[in-house]
Design a protein around this motif. Structure first.
Motif, PDB file in Angstrom:
ATOM      1  N   MET A   1       0.818  -1.194   0.000  1.00 39.64           N
ATOM      2  CA  MET A   1       0.000   0.000   0.000  1.00 39.64           C
ATOM      3  C   MET A   1       0.864   1.261   0.000  1.00 39.64           C
ATOM      4  N   CYS A   2       1.905   1.278   0.866  1.00 42.14           N
ATOM      5  CA  CYS A   2       2.790   2.456   0.915  1.00 42.14           C
ATOM      6  C   CYS A   2       3.477   2.676  -0.422  1.00 42.14           C
ATOM      7  N   ASP A   3       3.914   1.582  -1.056  1.00 40.78           N
ATOM      8  CA  ASP A   3       4.568   1.674  -2.356  1.00 40.78           C
ATOM      9  C   ASP A   3       3.627   2.302  -3.384  1.00 40.78           C
ATOM     10  N   PHE A   4       2.387   1.876  -3.398  1.00 39.78           N
ATOM     11  CA  PHE A   4       1.384   2.415  -4.313  1.00 39.78           C
ATOM     12  C   PHE A   4       1.167   3.905  -4.063  1.00 39.78           C
ATOM     13  N   LEU A   5       0.962   4.284  -2.803  1.00 40.52           N
ATOM     14  CA  LEU A   5       0.714   5.693  -2.472  1.00 40.52           C
ATOM     15  C   LEU A   5       1.912   6.582  -2.827  1.00 40.52           C
ATOM     16  N   THR A   6       3.112   6.079  -2.573  1.00 40.58           N
ATOM     17  CA  THR A   6       4.313   6.849  -2.894  1.00 40.58           C
ATOM     18  C   THR A   6       4.424   7.069  -4.397  1.00 40.58           C
ATOM     19  N   ASN A   7       4.152   6.044  -5.173  1.00 42.43           N
ATOM     20  CA  ASN A   7       4.182   6.197  -6.637  1.00 42.43           C
ATOM     21  C   ASN A   7       3.129   7.185  -7.120  1.00 42.43           C
ATOM     22  N   GLU A   8       1.959   7.165  -6.493  1.00 38.65           N
ATOM     23  CA  GLU A   8       0.903   8.114  -6.866  1.00 38.65           C
ATOM     24  C   GLU A   8       1.296   9.547  -6.516  1.00 38.65           C
ATOM     25  N   ILE A   9       1.924   9.741  -5.360  1.00 34.90           N
ATOM     26  CA  ILE A   9       2.399  11.081  -4.987  1.00 34.90           C
ATOM     27  C   ILE A   9       3.405  11.585  -6.021  1.00 34.90           C
ATOM     28  N   CYS A  10       4.273  10.703  -6.494  1.00 37.56           N
ATOM     29  CA  CYS A  10       5.240  11.090  -7.526  1.00 37.56           C
ATOM     30  C   CYS A  10       4.534  11.526  -8.808  1.00 37.56           C
ATOM     31  N   LYS A  11       3.536  10.756  -9.246  1.00 35.99           N
ATOM     32  CA  LYS A  11       2.798  11.094 -10.476  1.00 35.99           C
ATOM     33  C   LYS A  11       2.085  12.435 -10.336  1.00 35.99           C
ATOM     34  N   ILE A  12       1.377  12.612  -9.225  1.00 38.48           N
ATOM     35  CA  ILE A  12       0.630  13.854  -9.003  1.00 38.48           C
ATOM     36  C   ILE A  12       1.590  15.033  -8.877  1.00 38.48           C
ATOM     37  N   GLY A  13       2.682  14.841  -8.139  1.00 42.63           N
ATOM     38  CA  GLY A  13       3.658  15.917  -7.949  1.00 42.63           C
ATOM     39  C   GLY A  13       4.273  16.397  -9.248  1.00 42.63           C
ATOM     40  N   LYS A  14       4.589  15.472 -10.145  1.00 42.24           N
ATOM     41  CA  LYS A  14       5.193  15.861 -11.427  1.00 42.24           C
ATOM     42  C   LYS A  14       4.250  16.744 -12.235  1.00 42.24           C
ATOM     43  N   ASP A  15       2.944  16.545 -12.075  1.00 40.63           N
ATOM     44  CA  ASP A  15       1.963  17.331 -12.820  1.00 40.63           C
ATOM     45  C   ASP A  15       1.527  18.600 -12.106  1.00 40.63           C
ATOM     46  N   LYS A  16       1.443  18.559 -10.781  1.00 43.25           N
ATOM     47  CA  LYS A  16       0.779  19.637 -10.043  1.00 43.25           C
ATOM     48  C   LYS A  16       1.689  20.573  -9.248  1.00 43.25           C
ATOM     49  N   LEU A  17       2.917  20.155  -8.952  1.00 41.87           N
ATOM     50  CA  LEU A  17       3.777  21.010  -8.124  1.00 41.87           C
ATOM     51  C   LEU A  17       4.150  22.300  -8.848  1.00 41.87           C
ATOM     52  N   ALA A  18       4.244  23.381  -8.079  1.00 34.00           N
ATOM     53  CA  ALA A  18       4.719  24.646  -8.645  1.00 34.00           C
ATOM     54  C   ALA A  18       6.173  24.479  -9.072  1.00 34.00           C
ATOM     55  N   ALA A  19       6.607  25.301 -10.005  1.00 34.55           N
ATOM     56  CA  ALA A  19       7.952  25.167 -10.591  1.00 34.55           C
ATOM     57  C   ALA A  19       9.070  25.271  -9.552  1.00 34.55           C
ATOM     58  N   ASN A  20       8.871  26.039  -8.487  1.00 35.58           N
ATOM     59  CA  ASN A  20       9.930  26.237  -7.496  1.00 35.58           C
ATOM     60  C   ASN A  20       9.764  25.365  -6.242  1.00 35.58           C
ATOM     61  N   LYS A  21       8.903  24.362  -6.291  1.00 40.23           N
ATOM     62  CA  LYS A  21       8.643  23.501  -5.130  1.00 40.23           C
ATOM     63  C   LYS A  21       9.128  22.083  -5.392  1.00 40.23           C
ATOM     64  N   MET A  22       9.437  21.372  -4.281  1.00 43.09           N
ATOM     65  CA  MET A  22       9.804  19.960  -4.373  1.00 43.09           C
ATOM     66  C   MET A  22       9.330  19.231  -3.138  1.00 43.09           C
ATOM     67  N   VAL A  23       9.144  17.929  -3.288  1.00 41.97           N
ATOM     68  CA  VAL A  23       8.760  17.053  -2.185  1.00 41.97           C
ATOM     69  C   VAL A  23       9.786  15.937  -2.127  1.00 41.97           C
ATOM     70  N   ILE A  24      10.304  15.672  -0.933  1.00 43.29           N
ATOM     71  CA  ILE A  24      11.244  14.569  -0.759  1.00 43.29           C
ATOM     72  C   ILE A  24      10.517  13.470   0.011  1.00 43.29           C
ATOM     73  N   ILE A  25      10.529  12.267  -0.553  1.00 41.96           N
ATOM     74  CA  ILE A  25       9.830  11.133   0.036  1.00 41.96           C
ATOM     75  C   ILE A  25      10.859  10.093   0.443  1.00 41.96           C
ATOM     76  N   ALA A  26      10.826   9.692   1.706  1.00 42.81           N
ATOM     77  CA  ALA A  26      11.758   8.690   2.227  1.00 42.81           C
ATOM     78  C   ALA A  26      10.980   7.606   2.952  1.00 42.81           C
TER      79      ALA A  26
END
Length: 140
Positions: A1-26
């Motif tokens: 489940m965590c693997d799935f959610l993390t991959n989804e956050i990556c997909k959404i982030g690539k499309d929706k994050l502002a140009a000067n923002k980043m998210v680090i997932i560990a």
């Protein structure tokens, strides 16, 4: 489940994050050591943050050190006091201009600022009591 959610956050982030923002997932992948940085159009592995820290408390310090640039202010937030002691003990290792610790819950927050001279004195006192536990290998 965590693997799935993390991959989804990556997909959404690539499309929706502002140009000067980043998210680090560990720690969200099946490979517990994997760390990724998500920014606009990009999701890449961060080998520098790869670690096998079992405790989030010690991983916080690794992330703080990674984020440090000359003349930066780092704010570490945690509701537990052992992170306050860890910040004090490892302030000089983080190498930032200003280190702040934020603690509390809901609308009762407190901030603690670290001065270099004060942190060095306290580090000598706390060091024997707060080794970095949970890591079985040295982090790069």
């Amino acid at each position: 489940m965590c693997d799935f959610l993390t991959n989804e956050i990556c997909k959404i982030g690539k499309d929706k994050l502002a140009a000067n923002k980043m998210v680090i997932i560990a720690g969200g992948y099946k490979e517990g050591e994997r760390v990724v940085c998500v920014s606009r159009k990009v999701c890449e592995d961060l080998e520098d943050l790869s670690s096998d820290h079992e405790e989030a408390d010690t991983r916080l310090l690794l992330h703080a050190k990674y984020a440090t640039r000359p003349e930066t202010r780092i704010i570490v937030q945690s509701p537990v006091t052992n992170v306050l002691v860890l910040c004090t003990t490892h302030f000089s290792d983080i190498s930032c201009e200003e280190l702040w610790f934020r603690t509390g819950v809901r609308d009762h927050h407190r901030y603690y600022s670290y001065a270099k001279s004060w942190a060095r004195s306290c580090a000598r006192v706390f060091q024997p009591f707060m080794p970095l536990q949970g890591a079985t290998r040295q982090v790069r």
